[in-house]
Scaffold this motif. Sequence first.
Motif, mmCIF file in Angstrom:
data_model
loop_
_atom_site.group_PDB
_atom_site.id
_atom_site.type_symbol
_atom_site.label_atom_id
_atom_site.label_comp_id
_atom_site.label_asym_id
_atom_site.label_seq_id
_atom_site.Cartn_x
_atom_site.Cartn_y
_atom_site.Cartn_z
ATOM 1 N N UNK A 48 0.909 -1.175 -0.166
ATOM 2 C CA UNK A 48 0.002 -0.093 0.045
ATOM 3 C C UNK A 48 0.863 1.263 -0.074
ATOM 4 N N UNK A 49 2.173 1.124 0.551
ATOM 5 C CA UNK A 49 2.961 2.484 0.835
ATOM 6 C C UNK A 49 3.227 3.231 -0.502
ATOM 7 N N UNK A 50 3.184 2.284 -1.619
ATOM 8 C CA UNK A 50 3.535 2.901 -2.916
ATOM 9 C C UNK A 50 2.326 3.516 -3.722
ATOM 10 N N UNK A 51 1.231 3.311 -3.010
ATOM 11 C CA UNK A 51 -0.251 3.774 -3.580
ATOM 12 C C UNK A 51 -0.535 5.244 -3.915
ATOM 13 N N UNK A 97 5.638 -1.175 7.374
ATOM 14 C CA UNK A 97 4.829 -0.398 7.673
ATOM 15 C C UNK A 97 4.180 0.297 6.260
ATOM 16 N N UNK A 98 3.152 0.987 6.135
ATOM 17 C CA UNK A 98 2.387 1.420 5.020
ATOM 18 C C UNK A 98 2.709 2.615 4.723
ATOM 19 N N UNK A 99 3.564 3.475 5.510
ATOM 20 C CA UNK A 99 3.943 4.831 5.042
ATOM 21 C C UNK A 99 5.428 5.062 4.807
ATOM 22 N N UNK A 100 5.973 3.940 4.404
ATOM 23 C CA UNK A 100 7.206 4.228 4.029
ATOM 24 C C UNK A 100 7.521 3.733 2.579
ATOM 25 N N UNK A 101 7.246 4.488 1.564
ATOM 26 C CA UNK A 101 7.525 3.853 0.088
ATOM 27 C C UNK A 101 8.700 3.217 -0.255
ATOM 28 N N UNK A 102 9.813 3.719 0.451
ATOM 29 C CA UNK A 102 11.026 3.030 -0.087
ATOM 30 C C UNK A 102 11.515 1.879 0.568
ATOM 31 N N UNK A 125 14.562 10.843 7.206
ATOM 32 C CA UNK A 125 13.429 10.633 8.084
ATOM 33 C C UNK A 125 12.416 9.785 7.244
ATOM 34 N N UNK A 126 12.347 9.900 5.885
ATOM 35 C CA UNK A 126 11.229 9.258 5.222
ATOM 36 C C UNK A 126 11.729 7.824 5.432
ATOM 37 N N UNK A 127 12.631 7.188 5.529
ATOM 38 C CA UNK A 127 12.855 5.640 5.699
ATOM 39 C C UNK A 127 13.118 5.463 7.090
ATOM 40 N N UNK A 294 9.960 1.075 -14.166
ATOM 41 C CA UNK A 294 8.829 1.598 -13.088
ATOM 42 C C UNK A 294 9.474 1.778 -11.633
ATOM 43 N N UNK A 295 10.308 0.614 -11.383
ATOM 44 C CA UNK A 295 10.994 0.517 -10.122
ATOM 45 C C UNK A 295 11.700 1.706 -9.931
ATOM 46 N N UNK A 296 12.538 1.918 -11.166
ATOM 47 C CA UNK A 296 13.520 3.207 -11.277
ATOM 48 C C UNK A 296 13.015 4.242 -10.845
ATOM 49 N N UNK A 297 11.426 4.516 -10.968
ATOM 50 C CA UNK A 297 11.027 5.854 -10.574
ATOM 51 C C UNK A 297 11.341 6.084 -9.119
ATOM 52 N N UNK A 298 11.418 5.056 -8.308
ATOM 53 C CA UNK A 298 11.709 5.223 -7.027
ATOM 54 C C UNK A 298 13.214 5.490 -6.701
#
Length: 317
Positions: A48-51, A97-102, A125-127, A294-298
């Motif tokens: 979910x975290x990447x949605x 966690x669902x708030x850590x897109x990386x 902090x985002x990670x 697509x993954x590389x967008x991260x």
Amino acid sequence: MNKVKVQGERWFPSENSFSDELKDLWGDWYCDSEVGKLRSVLMHRPGKEVEGITEHNFSEYRFRAPMNPERARYQQEALADVYRNHGIDVHYVQNQRVDRPNAMFMRDLMLMTPEGAIVCRPAIPARRGEERAVAATLASLGVPIIKTINGDGYFEGASAMWINRETVIIGTGSRTNDSGARQVEAELQNIGVKNIIRTEIPYGSIHLDGYMNMVGENKLLVFPWHVGYDCAKKLMDLGIELIELHDIEELKQGMSMNFVALEPGKVVTPAGSPNTKALLESHGVEVLEVEMDEVMNGWGAIHCMTAFLKRDPVLPK
Ligand SMILES: NC(=[NH2+])NCCC[C@H](N)C(=O)O
């Protein structure tokens, strides 16, 4: 008369080492290189975290662009299939966690060693906090955790690169500070690493895997303008051959060095970097390609998504 009897038998400690007993007591986990035959990996399926990564917020998470979750999952699954088709066990992180897109960039969250994992402490902090679910998953698999980075240290797994059982490069920079590096070095020394090559990661890069990666025993692909001279010299003195990649477009845009060796001389790499592929092939390296755009967008790719749990040993030359 009350006589206290010394019991007839003495309880002596086992003088076996941790690594002698690792397989029996914990499981068959080991890594001392980037190239020894790969047997087991740990990944995290983007959930979910990447949605919610959009045009408006992607840079907050240090993404390069918004991400299409379905495509990213599909590409990661294709990579996992390559691993499985090569007989590699693919384990997944549970309850992230669902708030850590990386969190899919598992490389940064642990560093495997011959005696177990070092659990990292991400810098931004985002990670921060992604490592907790990784630690819980490692524990449930039976992978020993030999250290968790603490105190004022921060350290991400891609700040270290195993060369062989005796040699590791550690890079400090925006993702690893001196305290984090020293904590890792102490653990590595404790398990018999003899050569620790400390180097500075340049301002325009965050991790070592942005500009170097092993392709075979004693063979390191490098982007020569980023590798510090002292680091290169030490590697050459240890008998490591440096192969130079000069194509900065492929390196940065195509993440062409962000590959994983399945065994010495065979790598799985992001598709779409013909010059890097030709260079590797000219050095006798077999190259398998997987779509990763697509993954590389991260801002990560194959190497970033793959934490090693087991590789066959690679002894020094
Ligand atoms: N090992 C790597 N190169 N990881 C790349 C991680 C990319 C991720 N967006 C971050 O900034 O943390």
